[in-house]
Write a protein that holds these residues in place. Structure first.
Motif, PDB file in Angstrom:
ATOM      1  N   ASP A 293      16.589 -10.871  26.722  1.00 52.50           N
ATOM      2  CA  ASP A 293      17.677 -11.038  26.129  1.00 52.50           C
ATOM      3  C   ASP A 293      17.693 -10.053  24.768  1.00 52.50           C
ATOM      4  OD1 ASP A 293      18.841 -12.809  27.667  1.00 52.50           O
ATOM      5  OD2 ASP A 293      18.134 -14.436  26.718  1.00 52.50           O
ATOM      6  N   PHE A 294      16.599  -9.803  24.193  1.00 46.84           N
ATOM      7  CA  PHE A 294      16.559  -8.940  23.151  1.00 46.84           C
ATOM      8  C   PHE A 294      16.804  -7.324  23.649  1.00 46.84           C
ATOM      9  CE2 PHE A 294      14.039  -5.499  21.034  1.00 46.84           C
ATOM     10  CZ  PHE A 294      14.450  -5.836  19.886  1.00 46.84           C
ATOM     11  N   TYR A 295      16.217  -7.112  24.828  1.00 48.16           N
ATOM     12  CA  TYR A 295      16.572  -5.690  25.315  1.00 48.16           C
ATOM     13  C   TYR A 295      17.909  -5.444  25.758  1.00 48.16           C
ATOM     14  CZ  TYR A 295      11.465  -4.474  25.551  1.00 48.16           C
ATOM     15  OH  TYR A 295      10.269  -4.339  24.989  1.00 48.16           O
ATOM     16  N   GLU A 296      18.590  -6.586  26.372  1.00 47.18           N
ATOM     17  CA  GLU A 296      19.943  -6.207  26.461  1.00 47.18           C
ATOM     18  C   GLU A 296      20.884  -5.962  25.290  1.00 47.18           C
ATOM     19  OE1 GLU A 296      23.560  -9.446  27.936  1.00 47.18           O
ATOM     20  OE2 GLU A 296      21.504  -9.713  28.674  1.00 47.18           O
ATOM     21  N   ALA A 297      20.458  -6.765  24.340  1.00 45.16           N
ATOM     22  CA  ALA A 297      21.359  -6.692  23.016  1.00 45.16           C
ATOM     23  C   ALA A 297      20.933  -5.351  22.195  1.00 45.16           C
ATOM     24  CB  ALA A 297      20.949  -7.690  22.306  1.00 45.16           C
ATOM     25  N   ILE A 298      19.751  -4.773  22.280  1.00 44.20           N
ATOM     26  CA  ILE A 298      19.212  -3.706  21.339  1.00 44.20           C
ATOM     27  C   ILE A 298      19.850  -2.621  22.122  1.00 44.20           C
ATOM     28  CG2 ILE A 298      17.079  -3.046  22.437  1.00 44.20           C
ATOM     29  CD1 ILE A 298      17.765  -3.840  18.542  1.00 44.20           C
ATOM     30  N   ALA A 299      20.064  -2.412  23.284  1.00 41.15           N
ATOM     31  CA  ALA A 299      20.782  -1.333  23.852  1.00 41.15           C
ATOM     32  C   ALA A 299      21.976  -0.615  23.156  1.00 41.15           C
ATOM     33  CB  ALA A 299      21.039  -1.395  25.203  1.00 41.15           C
ATOM     34  N   SER A 300      22.732  -1.580  22.526  1.00 46.10           N
ATOM     35  CA  SER A 300      23.736  -1.316  21.888  1.00 46.10           C
ATOM     36  C   SER A 300      23.789  -1.067  20.414  1.00 46.10           C
ATOM     37  CB  SER A 300      25.151  -2.390  22.181  1.00 46.10           C
ATOM     38  OG  SER A 300      24.455  -3.581  21.745  1.00 46.10           O
ATOM     39  N   PHE A 301      22.476  -1.258  19.929  1.00 49.60           N
ATOM     40  CA  PHE A 301      22.353  -0.849  18.203  1.00 49.60           C
ATOM     41  C   PHE A 301      22.269   0.534  17.862  1.00 49.60           C
ATOM     42  CE2 PHE A 301      19.463  -0.303  14.775  1.00 49.60           C
ATOM     43  CZ  PHE A 301      20.226  -1.197  13.848  1.00 49.60           C
ATOM     44  N   LYS A 302      23.440   0.764  17.156  1.00 47.55           N
ATOM     45  CA  LYS A 302      23.575   2.224  16.774  1.00 47.55           C
ATOM     46  C   LYS A 302      22.912   2.533  15.445  1.00 47.55           C
ATOM     47  CE  LYS A 302      27.908   2.587  19.388  1.00 47.55           C
ATOM     48  NZ  LYS A 302      29.298   2.550  19.140  1.00 47.55           N
ATOM     49  N   GLY A 303      22.374   1.673  14.972  1.00 51.41           N
ATOM     50  CA  GLY A 303      21.771   1.768  13.434  1.00 51.41           C
ATOM     51  C   GLY A 303      22.660   1.388  12.259  1.00 51.41           C
ATOM     52  N   ALA A 304      21.796   1.126  11.245  1.00 50.67           N
ATOM     53  CA  ALA A 304      22.398   0.803   9.738  1.00 50.67           C
ATOM     54  C   ALA A 304      22.957   2.021   9.281  1.00 50.67           C
ATOM     55  CB  ALA A 304      21.487   0.025   9.070  1.00 50.67           C
ATOM     56  N   SER A 305      24.041   1.687   8.216  1.00 54.11           N
ATOM     57  CA  SER A 305      24.543   2.755   7.308  1.00 54.11           C
ATOM     58  C   SER A 305      23.511   3.552   6.611  1.00 54.11           C
ATOM     59  CB  SER A 305      25.486   1.932   6.316  1.00 54.11           C
ATOM     60  OG  SER A 305      26.064   3.078   5.529  1.00 54.11           O
ATOM     61  N   LYS A 306      23.402   4.883   6.870  1.00 52.33           N
ATOM     62  CA  LYS A 306      22.853   5.612   6.332  1.00 52.33           C
ATOM     63  C   LYS A 306      21.142   5.825   6.704  1.00 52.33           C
ATOM     64  CE  LYS A 306      25.360   5.873   2.035  1.00 52.33           C
ATOM     65  NZ  LYS A 306      25.275   5.679   0.477  1.00 52.33           N
ATOM     66  N   ARG A 307      21.159   5.134   7.808  1.00 51.10           N
ATOM     67  CA  ARG A 307      19.835   5.157   8.476  1.00 51.10           C
ATOM     68  C   ARG A 307      19.906   5.849   9.797  1.00 51.10           C
ATOM     69  NH1 ARG A 307      20.293   2.028   4.159  1.00 51.10           N
ATOM     70  NH2 ARG A 307      18.164   1.107   3.272  1.00 51.10           N
ATOM     71  N   LEU A 308      19.429   7.163   9.671  1.00 50.08           N
ATOM     72  CA  LEU A 308      19.743   8.329  10.614  1.00 50.08           C
ATOM     73  C   LEU A 308      21.123   8.167  11.351  1.00 50.08           C
ATOM     74  CD1 LEU A 308      16.678   8.948  12.833  1.00 50.08           C
ATOM     75  CD2 LEU A 308      17.903  10.563  11.468  1.00 50.08           C
ATOM     76  N   GLU A 309      22.031   8.143  10.182  1.00 48.52           N
ATOM     77  CA  GLU A 309      23.546   7.909  10.673  1.00 48.52           C
ATOM     78  C   GLU A 309      23.945   9.292  11.379  1.00 48.52           C
ATOM     79  OE1 GLU A 309      27.683   6.808   8.552  1.00 48.52           O
ATOM     80  OE2 GLU A 309      25.830   6.479   7.380  1.00 48.52           O
ATOM     81  N   ARG A 310      24.501   9.379  12.295  1.00 47.86           N
ATOM     82  CA  ARG A 310      25.222  10.589  12.894  1.00 47.86           C
ATOM     83  C   ARG A 310      26.430  10.723  12.351  1.00 47.86           C
ATOM     84  NH1 ARG A 310      23.801  12.701  18.169  1.00 47.86           N
ATOM     85  NH2 ARG A 310      23.025  10.516  18.514  1.00 47.86           N
ATOM     86  N   ILE A 311      26.656  11.992  11.515  1.00 48.51           N
ATOM     87  CA  ILE A 311      28.005  12.207  10.744  1.00 48.51           C
ATOM     88  C   ILE A 311      28.693  13.225  11.363  1.00 48.51           C
ATOM     89  CG2 ILE A 311      26.965  11.238   8.480  1.00 48.51           C
ATOM     90  CD1 ILE A 311      26.535  14.160   7.593  1.00 48.51           C
ATOM     91  N   ALA A 312      28.286  13.993  12.100  1.00 47.89           N
ATOM     92  CA  ALA A 312      29.023  15.119  12.753  1.00 47.89           C
ATOM     93  C   ALA A 312      27.852  15.777  13.944  1.00 47.89           C
ATOM     94  CB  ALA A 312      29.177  16.369  12.008  1.00 47.89           C
TER      95      ALA A 312
END
Length: 451
Positions: A293-312
């Motif tokens: 269940d952890f792996y199922e959920a973590i696949a959609s985790f995109k990160g927290a704000s300003k933690r390797l946050e893709r800006i462009a």
């Protein structure tokens, strides 16, 4: 209850104020300056002070509790008035502990990674509709506030900051929480204005394990030697669970981690983030979430704000923003970008903004931390150095400390902006690392230059 915040505009403070307001408590507050996003969020809830500054006349016996933020000074006029009236004065970690005395307290500690790990856990629990109280240090997609408090939830998930609790409470915040389940992600000397030696800093984590309650569980990163030594010596935790980075591959710019069900793609990347993921998995399992269940959920985790946050991102360039400022995190983040984008040129831009990073004696800790970048830029403000009461540093000291073969140093925000505006971003991965804003850099403009 009537709860008054002295320094309501802080990241954690304003989130706690919003959470208590949502619970139906009467919340008031003061501050001498409030910046975004705290300002807009407090305005939306009608909690923004009418005037900036400190007003002792606001402090009356009608107030039940005063929550004192670290931004305030010992001689704060409102604090002095509260003391005179004999009001209850607490720091926000003390308040959170009082709220959670009858809950299972899950505390995520470490010099780096704690926000990401806490956010991963919260994402997984939210995905599986498991309700918990929480306090996280960064904004997470799908959550209005990063503090949530109830009477009924059994668990509370807390990001365990090792910095001091308040101007009159010099105990590290995470010493308050008395964890039932704790994780330590990594230890790298920081906050040199408070912890003058590496040994003194590490001691705070040893003391953290001593605050854990009988029958508690300690989850720890066995790849970090300092963490491993502290965990193995810890007496209070009844159970200990080491973890390490999972095996992974990168295919066509996508990271796949090994799981019992086979390779699984994840949105986060970099060995340090995959190490964080491994720690988050064990915490979730101890909170009742099965591994699958952890792996199922973590696949959609995109990160927290300003933690390797893709800006462009476009056909010629990809750019990220990261909170990295400590030497170990700067090195890990830069290496993660290089590993993920091995066929692109790497431009790493670092702002020295914290007290530690602007300390001339601490600078040597940054030696070779930017080596994974093809080009590197270090920006700092001489005014920030002066405001922190530190001796001035010069470009030569920066160059000598970092020892990067292709390093530029900027102290003028306009000169740094001009450099970026003229830069050719073709076939580049760009990384902006800072807990500040490079003297007012507009990232919307940056996105336009990249495109």
């Amino acid at each position: 209850m009537h709860i008054h915040f002295i320094a309501i505009g802080g990241s954690a403070m304003h989130n706690l104020a919003l959470a208590l307001h949502q619970k139906g408590e009467k919340v008031t507050g003061s501050d001498d300056a409030i910046f975004e996003p705290s300002k807009s969020r407090l305005q939306k809830a009608n909690l923004i002070p009418e005037q900036m500054g400190w007003f002792p006349e606001k402090i009356t016996t009608a107030i039940d509790v005063v929550i004192l933020g670290m931004h305030a000074k010992k001689d704060n006029p409102e604090l002095q008035k509260a003391k005179t009236l004999g009001l209850k004065i607490v720091s926000y970690p003390e308040f959170l502990y009082e709220h959670s005395k009858n809950k299972t307290r899950v505390v995520i500690g470490g010099s780096h990674g704690k926000t990401t790990i806490t956010s991963m856990i919260l994402h997984v629990l939210h995905y599986h509709e498991k309700e918990v109280d929480f306090m996280v240090g960064a904004q997470l997609e799908g959550f209005d506030t990063m503090v949530h408090l109830t009477q009924e939830n059994d668990f509370i998930l807390l990001e365990g900051d090792e910095y001091l609790s308040s101007p009159i409470d010099l105990k590290p915040k995470f010493h308050w929480y008395k964890a039932n389940i704790a994780l330590i992600s990594g230890i790298a000397w920081d906050h040199v204005n408070v912890f003058p030696t590496e040994e003194n800093y590490q001691e705070q984590f040893s003391r953290f394990t001593e605050t854990m309650v009988p029958g508690s569980i300690l989850i720890y990163n066995e790849e970090d030697e300092a963490v491993k030594a502290i965990a193995e010596a810890a007496q209070n935790p009844t159970r200990k669970q080491p973890y390490k980075s999972p095996l992974y591959n990168i295919e066509d710019g996508e990271t796949l981690i090994d799981t019992p069900e086979g390779p699984m793609p994840v949105a986060v990347f970099g060995k340090h983030n995959l190490n964080n993921l491994a720690g988050a998995k064990w915490v979730c399992q101890h909170m009742g979430v099965d591994e699958s269940d952890f792996y199922e959920a973590i696949a959609s985790f995109k990160g927290a704000s300003k933690r390797l946050e893709r800006i462009a991102e476009n056909t010629k360039c990809v750019a990220f923003k990261d909170f990295a400022h400590s030497p170990s995190k700067v090195k890990a983040t830069t290496q993660a970008i290089k590993e993920q984008y091995k066929y692109k040129k790497i431009l790493a831009c670092l702002e020295l903004h914290t007290y530690s990073s602007l300390n001339a004696e601490f600078l040597t800790q940054y030696t070779h931390t930017l080596d994974a970048a093809d080009e590197a830029v270090v920006f700092y403000s001489p005014e920030a150095v002066a405001l922190k009461g530190l001796p001035q540093i010069d470009a030569r000291a920066i160059e000598s400390a970092f020892r990067h073969k292709n390093l530029k140093v900027y102290t003028d925000p306009q000169a740094f902006k001009a450099f970026l505006k003229k830069y050719s971003f073709k076939n580049h991965a760009v990384l902006f690392m800072s807990s500040g804003n490079y003297g007012g850099l507009d990232f919307e403009e940056v996105k336009a230059w990249i495109s």
